[in-house]
Enzyme design. Structure first.
Site, PDB file in Angstrom:
ATOM      1  CG  HIS A 223      -6.352   1.579  -0.509  1.00 18.24           C
ATOM      2  ND1 HIS A 223      -5.193   2.223  -0.898  1.00 18.24           N
ATOM      3  CD2 HIS A 223      -5.940   0.552   0.289  1.00 18.24           C
ATOM      4  CE1 HIS A 223      -4.150   1.606  -0.365  1.00 18.24           C
ATOM      5  NE2 HIS A 223      -4.573   0.593   0.349  1.00 18.24           N
TER       6      HIS A 223
ATOM      7  CB  CYS B 184      -0.937  -0.007   1.188  1.00 21.87           C
ATOM      8  SG  CYS B 184      -1.882  -1.523   1.304  1.00 21.87           S
TER       9      CYS B 184
END
Ligand SMILES: [Zn+2]
Lengths: 388, 115
Positions: free
Chosen positions: A335, A86
């Site tokens: 995301h 991430c």
């Protein structure tokens, strides 16, 4: 002598499901917008860093850095994809900043992209679990929501966290998303709606989790001498720190804190030469609602155990003393993993230009925080208004 | 649970033959002194629950098992492990005493020790 680095052009697609658009198309759309806005000629761009986590398994396409450079008509420059789960986007940004700062080139392009929503939930879950140490945590059956579910339970016992405090984070970020034209799921939520959504990893529920997204964001970084008068308003890069934390849960000294964030924040504030009280706006890694509370404490904005009160008291709202995630954050903006860290910087640049739809007035300094895996990779960046 | 049974519950971990560090593993170098002389030893399976959660959306490989419970446990032998937790009571909280009652895929499975 190092060069001072500024962000001179930004671009982004909307975040969220984009059927019919592949990852290369999304990346090119964001990058082309950033290059055009910068006014910098493409032959001056000397490096491309591409943040992406999982395009191989999810889209069957790799070497994205070179492919996207080809589409953009860039010269035969070094094109590098970086991966840190991430945190991939934040890491790509840091490498581009280092390339310009160290005079490897006068301008560099950063692109972050991910394409996820076409894949089945099973494929996505399996892909996301690639970001776990599969020799240890992975074989237990742990998931990323699970890690934060455990952090929540421990924090709850230690500091007396309430469901209403965590829900305040969810309500704030989802409502912020309504004002962001790029956000995937802005929404006014009630405490009841949040508390009645299904459990994912107790005590964490569905609305405590960020959605899966498609999207891309891009930035052009340049040395001072390339900045054109009349071009887009430049924003200074004051610091970019990257750190590693424990690769395994058992290696973390505390489940309610990520060592990598604490260390990266320390390094970033040292590099920028400003204090935490100087920061006007923050975009941090709220992959889960509880994460926003842990991250804001790890970044040093408030004492341990106080992060939970801040959202409930409105202190992290736009107009509060420390606006956090006015973009909607990962919870509402979405995301698209590799794009997230770049998207956070895109949002912060708009804030410092005074041009954001959910504006923090007169912001001079902004901070972005991007965390990868089970806390194994982190970047913290500090940006400043050009005249600040 | 009878005392005898508690003494029988053990868990396999790595012991550094050079500096004595214990680590749940698997790994090939000692995290402290980097020696490759790591031997598997059994330590007592009693510990304290640091935290736990219920995985209701398991990864593909564990789909058939869901929902199940994951825990982080601080062993009395002074090391921390990621593990499974079986049959937690509704009131179980961080700090509860737990005991290893077996393994699944080499991952220890813990159960609450009756107060
Ligand atoms: Zn050793």
């Amino acid at each position: 002598m190092t060069q001072r680095v500024s962000i001179v052009g930004i671009g982004s697609t909307r975040f969220g499901p984009q059927p019919g658009k592949g990852i290369v198309q999304l990346a090119v759309e964001a990058a082309e917008a950033a290059i055009r806005e910068s006014g910098i000629e493409r032959e001056r761009i000397g490096a491309l860093y591409f943040g992406n986590f999982i395009s191989g398994p999810l889209t069957g396409q790799e070497v994205l850095a070179g492919i996207v450079a080809d589409h953009l008509g860039l010269a035969n420059i070094p094109c590098t994809k970086v991966e840190g789960a991430c945190a991939s986007g934040g890491i790509a940004f840091r490498h581009a900043k280092l390339a310009v700062e160290s005079r490897q080139c006068d301008a560099a392009l950063v692109v972050g992209a991910e394409k996820m929503t076409q894949a089945s939930t099973e494929m996505i879950t399996a892909a996301l679990n690639c970001a776990m140490d599969n020799l240890s945590d992975g074989v237990s059956g742990l998931t990323f929501p699970g890690l934060f579910g455990m952090a929540w339970r421990l924090y709850e016992q230690r500091y007396g966290l309430t469901r209403a405090q965590v829900s305040a984070v969810v309500r704030k970020n989802k409502a912020n998303g309504l004002l962001n034209p790029l956000a995937q799921m802005g929404r006014y939520l009630t405490d009841d709606e949040i508390e009645q959504s299904p459990f994912i990893c107790d005590p964490m529920r569905l609305f405590d989790c960020c959605p899966t997204s498609d999207g891309a964001a891009a930035l052009v970084l340049a040395a001072d001498e390339l900045i054109e008068t009349g071009g887009a308003v430049p924003v200074r890069v004051l610091a970019s720190a990257q750190t590693r934390g424990a690769a395994r849960i058992a290696g973390h000294s505390d489940l309610c804190s990520f060592d990598a964030t604490v260390a990266a924040a320390h390094l970033a504030f040292k590099e920028a030469g400003i204090d935490r009280s100087d920061i006007d706006v923050v975009e941090l890694h709220d992959c889960f609602s509880i994460a926003e509370i842990l991250d804001s404490e790890d970044l040093g904005f408030m004492p341990r155990g106080h992060g939970a009160h801040w959202a409930k008291e409105g202190r992290t709202a736009v107009g509060g003393d420390l606006p956090i995630n006015p973009s909607g954050g990962l919870l509402a903006k979405g995301h698209p993993v590799g794009a997230t860290g770049v998207g956070q910087i895109y949002e912060t640049v708009l804030q410092l230009r005074g041009d954001h739809q959910n504006l923090v007035k007169d912001a001079a300094f902004g901070l972005t925080h991007n965390l990868g895996g089970t806390g194994v990779a982190c970047t913290v960046n500090i940006l400043g208004r050009y005249d600040a | 649970m009878p005392k005898r049974e508690i003494e029988d519950c053990q868990i396999n971990v790595l012991h550094c033959e050079n500096c004595g560090t214990l680590d749940p593993g698997p790994r090939s170098l000692c995290p402290k002194c980097h020696s490759a002389e790591l031997a598997e030893i059994a330590v007592p399976g009693a510990g304290t629950l640091l935290s736990w959660t219920t995985i209701r959306r398991p990864p593909t490989a564990f789909r058939e098992e869901g929902p199940y419970h994951i825990a982080v446990v601080d062993l009395d032998a002074k090391l921390r492990v990621t593990a499974r937790l079986t049959a937690p009571s509704p009131g179980i909280a961080p700090g509860a005493r737990v005991l290893c009652v077996g393994t699944r895929n080499d991952v220890p499975v813990f159960q609450e020790i009756d107060a």
